[in-house]
Motif scaffolding. Structure first.
Motif: not given
Length: 378
Positions: A133-152, A156-162
């Motif tokens: 799981i840690f390796g999979v997490a690093f693999g996703n970091l290198l591709q970019g993670v689907p999240f964004s910040f609002n003005g505060y 907000t995360y828009t992805g899924s586990f799968w």
């Protein structure tokens, strides 16, 4: 007092050191757990394997706890965003780790084959699942993670586990699993003898080859993945504000640091050479040297991921400006300073105590030892 930009860089390095320490120290007992059902063919042999890691596995958890605590305190935005986006993945790690304390402490309390076999596989799950799981997490970091910040700055995360289980991330998981298995194999070979050591050596050589092939394949693949680059002016001494920058994606961006500083190629070379050297030394039964070589391979692999992404820590694939970097995801100057001096005091104490504990517990664990200490051994 050190200036703010310097502290930001220092804590990037220190978090890397803690991750490496976790992979080397906690990684080798996880690797032992991964090998347990395969190198031990009967109850006595499996108890030999368990007793190589049993006395100190919980002490090694210090690296895991310290690493998580350091990310929480030094990079609060990274901690909050990662644990939100990777929530189910982190829960899977936690559930897998549940098997370890119960398995080590209660596995041999009841002399029933079903009971002991069940906990053997529980220890396997506790050792094998987290590195994947840690390796999979690093693999996703290198591709970019689907999240964004609002003005505060609320994420907000828009992805899924799968969605995390994509091909490149799974390859990174294979590399991580093989790396930790090799680390466990070198340690287990050093603490055992006879047929258990022979089986462990074969497993370690296989893990080294899988790790090297997967690592090289991931490196080639990474060159075709769009990386991230800060296109605006970087103000290292500015207060943290991830939205105050412009980020672009472009092919080959993850290779830019190597072009700017060719000496960084030593890190991926260390990852490959360390693993191959560990395999050669295992074959020659130079087990302690093999453990050192495997540990150097860990430094190379984790270091490669870190310098490839620098200065990014958690890039965003849905809102590029929300990407978190070394410069804009950190705590205050005062917090980083206090943590830095606390680390200078307590890190040597941890290393000294760990070295003393391993010196006390050095030597081979044998089947004769298990029979003589049937009620005291794990």
């Amino acid at each position: 007092m050190l200036d703010y930009p310097t502290l930001k860089l220092i804590w990037w390095l220190l978090v890397g050191v803690l991750l490496v320490g976790f992979a080397i120290m906690d990684g080798h007992d996880m690797g032992v757990g991964s090998l347990l059902p395969f190198v031990g063919r009967n109850d006595t042999e499996r108890r030999v394997v368990i007793n190589t890691a049993g006395p100190h596995w919980d002490g090694n958890q210090v690296w895991f706890i310290t690493g998580g605590g350091a990310i929480f305190a030094a990079w609060p935005l990274v901690y909050a965003t990662a644990f939100s986006g990777f929530y189910w993945a982190m829960l899977a790690v936690l559930w897998a780790l549940f098997f370890r304390p119960v398995g080590f402490d209660y596995r041999s309390k009841i002399q029933h084959p079903t009971w002991r076999s069940t906990w053997d596989w529980g220890l396997f799950v506790g050792g094998a699942v987290p590195p994947i799981i840690f390796g999979v997490a690093f693999g996703n970091l290198l591709q970019g993670v689907p999240f964004s910040f609002n003005g505060y700055l609320m994420p907000t995360y828009t992805g899924s586990f799968w969605a995390l289980l994509n091909p490149f991330a799974l390859l990174a998981g294979v590399v991580s699993s093989a790396m930790i298995t090799l680390q466990g194999a070198t340690y287990l070979a050093h603490r055992t003898e006879g047929i258990i050591q022979t089986r462990t050596v074969k497993a370690g050589i296989g893990a080294a080859l899988v790790m090297v092939i997967g690592f090289i394949a991931a490196g080639v693949w990474l060159q075709g993945i769009e990386g991230y680059r800060i296109a605006s002016v970087v103000l290292p001494d500015a207060l943290p504000d991830p939205l105050a920058k412009t980020v672009v994606r472009e092919p080959g961006a993850w290779m830019a640091n190597y072009a700017a500083m060719p000496a960084l190629w030593l890190l991926p070379a260390l990852g490959v050479a360390g693993a191959l050297l560990a395999a050669v030394l295992l074959r020659a039964r130079a087990t302690l040297s093999a453990f050192v070589a495997s540990s150097l391979a860990v430094v190379g692999v984790i270091g490669t991921a870190g310098v490839s992404m620098f200065p990014f820590v958690m890039p965003s694939s849905t809102h590029l400006a929300s990407s978190l970097t070394v410069w804009d995801s950190v705590s205050s100057h005062l917090t980083l300073s206090i943590m830095f001096w606390a680390t200078l005091i307590f890190m040597p104490l941890i290393v000294t105590y760990t070295g003393w504990a391993y010196r006390v517990m050095r030597g081979k664990v044998t089947e004769a030892y298990i029979r003589e200490n049937d009620h005291a051994a794990y």
